[in-house]
Design a protein around this motif. Structure first.
Motif, PDB file in Angstrom:
ATOM      1  N   ILE A 182       0.856  -1.182   0.000  1.00 56.08           N
ATOM      2  CA  ILE A 182       0.000   0.000   0.000  1.00 56.08           C
ATOM      3  C   ILE A 182       0.893   1.233   0.000  1.00 56.08           C
ATOM      4  N   ASN A 183       0.538   2.198  -0.840  1.00 54.37           N
ATOM      5  CA  ASN A 183       1.342   3.416  -0.938  1.00 54.37           C
ATOM      6  C   ASN A 183       1.456   4.106   0.414  1.00 54.37           C
ATOM      7  N   GLN A 184       2.658   4.374   0.814  1.00 57.46           N
ATOM      8  CA  GLN A 184       2.910   5.036   2.094  1.00 57.46           C
ATOM      9  C   GLN A 184       3.317   6.496   1.860  1.00 57.46           C
ATOM     10  N   THR A 185       3.014   7.320   2.853  1.00 53.06           N
ATOM     11  CA  THR A 185       3.423   8.726   2.771  1.00 53.06           C
ATOM     12  C   THR A 185       4.925   8.847   3.000  1.00 53.06           C
ATOM     13  N   ARG A 431     -12.995   5.126   1.571  1.00 52.04           N
ATOM     14  CA  ARG A 431     -11.903   4.367   2.192  1.00 52.04           C
ATOM     15  C   ARG A 431     -12.390   3.004   2.670  1.00 52.04           C
ATOM     16  N   LEU A 432     -13.569   2.989   3.277  1.00 53.52           N
ATOM     17  CA  LEU A 432     -14.113   1.715   3.743  1.00 53.52           C
ATOM     18  C   LEU A 432     -14.449   0.804   2.570  1.00 53.52           C
ATOM     19  N   ASN A 433     -14.982   1.367   1.488  1.00 53.02           N
ATOM     20  CA  ASN A 433     -15.269   0.552   0.307  1.00 53.02           C
ATOM     21  C   ASN A 433     -14.003  -0.094  -0.244  1.00 53.02           C
ATOM     22  N   TYR A 434     -12.913   0.649  -0.210  1.00 52.48           N
ATOM     23  CA  TYR A 434     -11.646   0.090  -0.691  1.00 52.48           C
ATOM     24  C   TYR A 434     -11.143  -0.999   0.259  1.00 52.48           C
ATOM     25  N   ARG A 435     -11.186  -0.724   1.552  1.00 52.18           N
ATOM     26  CA  ARG A 435     -10.695  -1.706   2.519  1.00 52.18           C
ATOM     27  C   ARG A 435     -11.554  -2.953   2.555  1.00 52.18           C
ATOM     28  N   ILE A 879     -14.464  21.856  -3.440  1.00 45.36           N
ATOM     29  CA  ILE A 879     -13.011  21.870  -3.224  1.00 45.36           C
ATOM     30  C   ILE A 879     -12.515  20.574  -2.588  1.00 45.36           C
ATOM     31  N   ILE A 880     -13.393  19.861  -1.882  1.00 43.51           N
ATOM     32  CA  ILE A 880     -12.985  18.598  -1.248  1.00 43.51           C
ATOM     33  C   ILE A 880     -13.384  17.458  -2.179  1.00 43.51           C
ATOM     34  N   PRO A 881     -12.452  16.700  -2.724  1.00 46.39           N
ATOM     35  CA  PRO A 881     -12.817  15.592  -3.619  1.00 46.39           C
ATOM     36  C   PRO A 881     -13.522  14.472  -2.861  1.00 46.39           C
ATOM     37  N   ASP A 882     -14.480  13.824  -3.544  1.00 45.77           N
ATOM     38  CA  ASP A 882     -15.233  12.748  -2.904  1.00 45.77           C
ATOM     39  C   ASP A 882     -14.360  11.527  -2.638  1.00 45.77           C
ATOM     40  N   ILE A 883     -13.432  11.268  -3.545  1.00 43.02           N
ATOM     41  CA  ILE A 883     -12.550  10.102  -3.405  1.00 43.02           C
ATOM     42  C   ILE A 883     -11.150  10.595  -3.049  1.00 43.02           C
ATOM     43  N   PRO A 884     -10.597  10.160  -1.913  1.00 39.99           N
ATOM     44  CA  PRO A 884      -9.228  10.572  -1.568  1.00 39.99           C
ATOM     45  C   PRO A 884      -8.246  10.160  -2.662  1.00 39.99           C
ATOM     46  N   LYS A 885      -7.247  10.977  -2.857  1.00 42.23           N
ATOM     47  CA  LYS A 885      -6.286  10.744  -3.943  1.00 42.23           C
ATOM     48  C   LYS A 885      -5.577   9.405  -3.774  1.00 42.23           C
ATOM     49  N   ASP A 886      -5.154   9.094  -2.538  1.00 46.04           N
ATOM     50  CA  ASP A 886      -4.429   7.841  -2.341  1.00 46.04           C
ATOM     51  C   ASP A 886      -5.327   6.627  -2.609  1.00 46.04           C
ATOM     52  N   ILE A 887      -6.635   6.742  -2.304  1.00 50.10           N
ATOM     53  CA  ILE A 887      -7.539   5.620  -2.553  1.00 50.10           C
ATOM     54  C   ILE A 887      -7.751   5.425  -4.045  1.00 50.10           C
ATOM     55  N   SER A 888      -7.914   6.517  -4.792  1.00 47.19           N
ATOM     56  CA  SER A 888      -8.068   6.380  -6.244  1.00 47.19           C
ATOM     57  C   SER A 888      -6.811   5.764  -6.868  1.00 47.19           C
ATOM     58  N   GLN A 889      -5.627   6.115  -6.335  1.00 48.38           N
ATOM     59  CA  GLN A 889      -4.393   5.509  -6.828  1.00 48.38           C
ATOM     60  C   GLN A 889      -4.334   4.023  -6.513  1.00 48.38           C
TER      61      GLN A 889
END
Length: 952
Positions: A182-185, A431-435, A879-889
């Motif tokens: 999983i992509n880490q910061t 995030r929960l949908n992805y997890r 201004i706030i995207p519905d899907i977090p950038k890291d989750i879309s990646q």
């Protein structure tokens, strides 16, 4: 007699003797004492099957339970019954063999002198349905030798091949062998995250599923052809208990019982009383000394305990045990509670600002200054006398706590807070949908409900009776028109009933105020307004709580007569009706105080009367905002304390106690039965059935309305909501883990219609708060006075500016005070709160220019406030995207990895085919290089060369 228990713990086919014949031996005359001795010396079979969690062989896990009622027969009819059972066993060997266990076919009723045809019909339906379940691949085992008298249990196990087949049908995403990072910061964000993790470590639950993960298994919809992709090293745990029960429930819903000329699934059988209950089992006990570790026990310790109220919820474990739909509810409740923390802090700051500036508020100081000697007009006819404005000093000072410039800021803040909360939840949901491997999941149409099937059957039978050719029937709007009409009339009547009750409380307030005003004590007269307000609010609270329960039942009944086709349609229609009725019930008294009280009073000498005797009530000199605050706080706190908490704790425990008494009355007095430990399915049967998430969502949505709709009048609402929700989360968790049967896990990727309701309330809150600030509070009149009428740029003289004068000689006959000298002097001019011309003007008592100036400012404020806040909310939304950038990646990375896996698989297949072709070609060359003589002598070898590809 319990000798058969020793034999029944093994499958009948292992002994070569049919189990019914063994039970017949018992009935012929097997000695009870010998059987008891054998049982005492033998190994306890209940321990082998872990007290009901497994079949009696101790290997096959119980995935689902069906419960039914049956009638036990007297001992004198046993031999006749057994003889008939032996005859029937020859005819129905296939039916009996998949149901080894105690009391097989005990409910046979042919030997009864008076046959119960209703019970026979249920029994035949059960036999057919269970036979169809066996044909579908499920394995069944029956148990009627339980501590609950007259209750039989059918245990259901789904073998591996059935689980694989159904998982493929349901397109369940299962983890594959492929794992990826999983992509880490990196850099500064990584350090910040590590610091946050260390700080929050004490409030994290001690659950393995809650720990941050650096790797994740690639998930793919299960396929029997691609089983090599999945990690099947441990087949027993590949499908967890939640998934197994979901698969079995899908089979139960679609398996039909064609008795009575129409198909019936498990929902229809439950509705018709063929089975009394159907539920999956809990994983085990949650308390005790020798309890084996299980997810239920872990949830009880780390989630369903008030001692861990400060910790995060183990949402992943909740989802693993109860399914995605319940997991999403608790995740949403957790996000909502977290977001209440900043709202509560700002609300407390606003309240403290009001407390700090109360002594500097010039209008309240002028009202409390007895030197002004402002004489006010009577509050009621005859019995009420003139009164000093300084007597309302306490009310004026208290009003400033909630009616100050910071209130406007807080209203804007809460509107933006609501928009931010919705966006934050959408991101959390993704995030929960992805997890939880729900990306790409689409809900399929559910099976028809039992009531819908019954209505369709009734319609088809009517057409058959008229000798008409019919295709597959379905209900049209014409069939539902009477139900729609009943719904419309019923809802209008309920809304009218709510308005009538509120009107009745208004009459109570007016009449009680007039009655208390007769009191001769000055202290009694000064507390009239507080007494009337408090008692009226308590009456409103009691009525709201009662009507909430009534409206919930009525909404369910109105939805039932509509006969929606699927459970999803039923739930959405029920939610709409229940929310509409409960919203009107909870907020009508508050809307009255906020926008209608004191608006249609009239003026001295020309008051508006109800029933020609009761004057419409007026707002206090400080305005109606303080009364709105009292109304809102008492109703909100009362509903949370009484309805949400006491009812949720008390009613389930009372129902559980009543069930315990009934079971105790029906229980056999046999000492051996009494001492026997209950099976898991018996314990779960005594729990309360799961009634859905609608009540849980409903109380939170109503609370969300209290927090947002009238927050301008009560800045402490978020704080009280936060305190309630901290308790509510653990209360609901305890109820789900310990008080309710385990619900069937339902897949869902969002909270459904509730999100749209929340958005609607957020939009409505902006409009309502704009009108509360503009029309209910004195914020706009103060601004108008400050910038248009103030001589020195201060608020001095504001109170006098808002009061009009009235000549007491202009009272209508019979309305003047009985005691005009109550204040000790004769009053000629009294004051009242309004913008009207003075009695010495040409157009006396007409509305003055000041009124129109204030009204124009109020309307302008509503328009500006509403559009500005709406724009800011939409800006936050954009201004706030519905899907977090890291989750879309990560989702994109999963798709790429899955394509790579299949490409490698295809390349492997091609390489294997090429290898086979090369081998075949070499074999052919070798065979062709042999001499003809050798070829003729080794014809078998030659043929084997050419047959190689075929063998492969």
């Amino acid at each position: 007699m319990r000798v058969n228990k020793k034999y029944s713990c093994l499958p009948a086919e292992e002994k070569g003797i049919h189990i019914i014949n063994i039970r017949a031996i018992e009935d012929i005359g097997y000695d009870q004492h010998e059987s008891t001795l054998l049982n005492s010396l033998s190994k306890n079979p209940d321990a082998d099957c872990k007290y009901g969690l497994y079949f009696r062989d101790g290997k096959r896990k119980v995935d689902y339970i069906l419960v039914y009622h049956y009638k036990k027969f007297s001992a004198g009819k046993t031999l006749v019954r057994r003889a008939q059972q032996n005859d029937s066993s020859v005819r129905s060997t296939k039916q009996d063999q998949p149901l080894p266990g105690k009391g097989v076919q005990l409910e046979m009723g042919e030997s009864e002198p008076q046959m119960d045809y209703h019970e026979d019909d249920k029994r035949f339906r059960r036999e057919e349905y269970e036979g169809n379940l066996v044909e579908a691949g499920l394995e069944l085992e029956r148990d009627e030798d339980t501590k609950i008298h007259g209750i039989g249990f059918v245990k259901i196990h789904a073998p591996w091949n059935v689980l694989c087949r159904e998982a493929e049908f349901l397109k369940l995403k299962m983890p594959t062998k492929k794992m990826y990072q999983i992509n880490q910061t990196h850099g500064l964000l990584k350090k910040i995250n590590s610091v946050i993790q260390k700080i929050t470590e004490p409030i994290q639950p001690k659950v393995a599923e809650h720990k941050p993960q650096t790797v994740k298994r690639l998930s793919y919809p299960f396929s029997r052809e691609k089983q090599h992709l999945f990690d099947l090293s441990d087949k027993d745990s590949f499908f967890d208990s939640k998934t197994r029960s979901t698969i079995v429930y899908e089979i139960l819903k679609r398996t039909t019982c064609t008795k009575a000329k129409y198909s019936m699934g498990i929902t229809s059988l439950l509705a018709n009383g063929v089975y009394s209950a159907a539920y999956p089992l809990h994983d085990g006990d949650y308390e005790g000394e020798n309890v084996e570790p299980n997810d239920r026990k872990l949830l009880c310790e780390e989630w369903a305990s008030y001692g861990v109220f400060y910790k995060y919820q183990p949402i992943d474990l909740v989802r693993k045990y109860f399914g995605e739909k319940i997991g999403l509810y608790f995740a949403w409740l957790g996000v909502y509670t977290q977001m209440l923390i900043p709202a509560s802090i700002v609300g407390i700051i606003v309240f403290l600002y009001g407390c700090a500036t109360v002594d500097e508020n010039i209008p309240s100081m002028e009202m409390c200054d007895q030197r002004n000697n402002i004489t006010m007009c009577p509050l009621c006819d005859k019995t009420c006398s003139y009164w000093k404005m300084s007597s309302a000093c306490a009310t004026a000072r208290a009003s400033h706590l909630f009616d100050n410039p910071a209130t406007v800021f807080f209203s804007v803040f809460m509107a933006l807070w609501a928009a931010t909360f919705m966006e934050h939840w959408k991101r959390k949901q993704m995030r929960l949908n992805y997890r939880w491997d729900l990306t790409g999941f689409e809900e399929e149409e559910d099976h028809p409900r039992a009531e819908y099937e019954a209505k369709v059957l009734e319609k088809s039978l009517r057409k058959e009776h008229k000798h008409k050719e019919t295709d597959k029937e379905k209900l049209t709007w014409k069939d539902r028109f009477p139900a729609y009409l009943t719904n419309f009339v019923g809802i209008i009547f309920m809304v009218g009933l709510t308005f009538a009750i509120v009107f009745g409380v208004i009459i109570y307030r007016i009449s009680t105020a007039a009655a208390l005003a007769i009191s001769s004590t000055p202290s009694g007269r000064s507390s009239v307004r507080v007494t009337v307000t408090a008692t009226a609010v308590i009456i409103n609270l009691v009525v709201i709580i009662i009507l909430d329960e009534v409206y919930g039942c009525i909404a369910r009944w109105l939805t039932q007569i509509e006969v929606p086709k699927t459970d999803k349609n039923f739930e959405e229609r029920l939610i709409f009706k229940a929310f509409l009725l409960k919203f009107v019930n909870a907020y009508t008294p508050i809307f009255y105080v906020a926008f209608f009280k004191g608006r249609f009073v009239g003026r001295p000498g020309d008051y508006v009367y109800i029933f020609h005797s009761f004057r419409m009530e007026e707002c206090a000199p400080g305005g109606c905002l303080m009364e709105l605050c009292i109304q809102l706080s008492i109703i909100m706190l009362g509903k949370q304390l009484i309805q949400n908490n006491l009812f949720e704790i008390g009613i389930p425990k009372m129902k559980k106690f009543i069930r315990y008494l009934k079971l105790k009355r029906r229980r056999s007095l046999d000492h051996e039965e009494h001492m026997k430990k209950k099976q898991r399915y018996e314990v779960d049967y005594n729990l309360e059935p799961f009634a859905g998430l609608t009540p849980e969502y409903m109380e939170m949505i109503i609370q969300f309305g209290f927090v947002t709709l009238f927050v301008a009048s009560f800045p402490l609402a978020p704080l009280f909501a936060l305190l309630n929700n901290i308790i509510e989360i653990r209360l609901d968790a305890k109820k789900f883990v310990t008080e309710l049967r385990r619900p069937v896990a339902v897949r869902a990727k969002d909270i459904g219609i509730w999100y749209n309701i929340l958005r609607g309330i957020g939009k409505l809150a902006v409009i309502i708060n704009a009108f509360v600030i503009s029309f209910t509070s004195d914020f706009i009149p103060r601004l108008v006075y400050l910038y248009m009428y103030s001589e020195n740029g201060t608020m001095h003289g504001f109170v006098n500016h808002t009061l009009s004068s009235f000549n007491v000689s202009d009272f209508q006959a019979g309305t003047a005070p009985n005691d005009p000298l109550d204040l000790g002097y004769e009053v000629q001019i009294c004051r009242y709160k309004d913008y009207r011309e003075p009695p010495w003007s040409e157009n006396k008592y007409d509305i003055s220019k000041d009124f129109w100036a204030v009204l124009a400012a109020r309307l302008a404020f509503v328009i500006v406030f509403q559009n500005l806040v709406m724009f800011m909310s939409e800006f936050v939304d954009w201004i706030i995207p519905d899907i977090p950038k890291d989750i879309s990646q990560q989702i994109h990375k999963e798709k790429v990895l899955m394509v790579e896996v299949f490409m490698r698989e295809e390349q492997g297949k091609l390489q294997m085919l090429e290898t086979w072709k090369d081998k075949d070609k070499k074999k052919g060359e070798i065979c062709n290089n042999h001499s003809p003589r050798l070829s003729r002598s080794h014809s078998g070898s030659l043929s084997s060369c050419h047959s190689y590809p075929l063998d492969v």
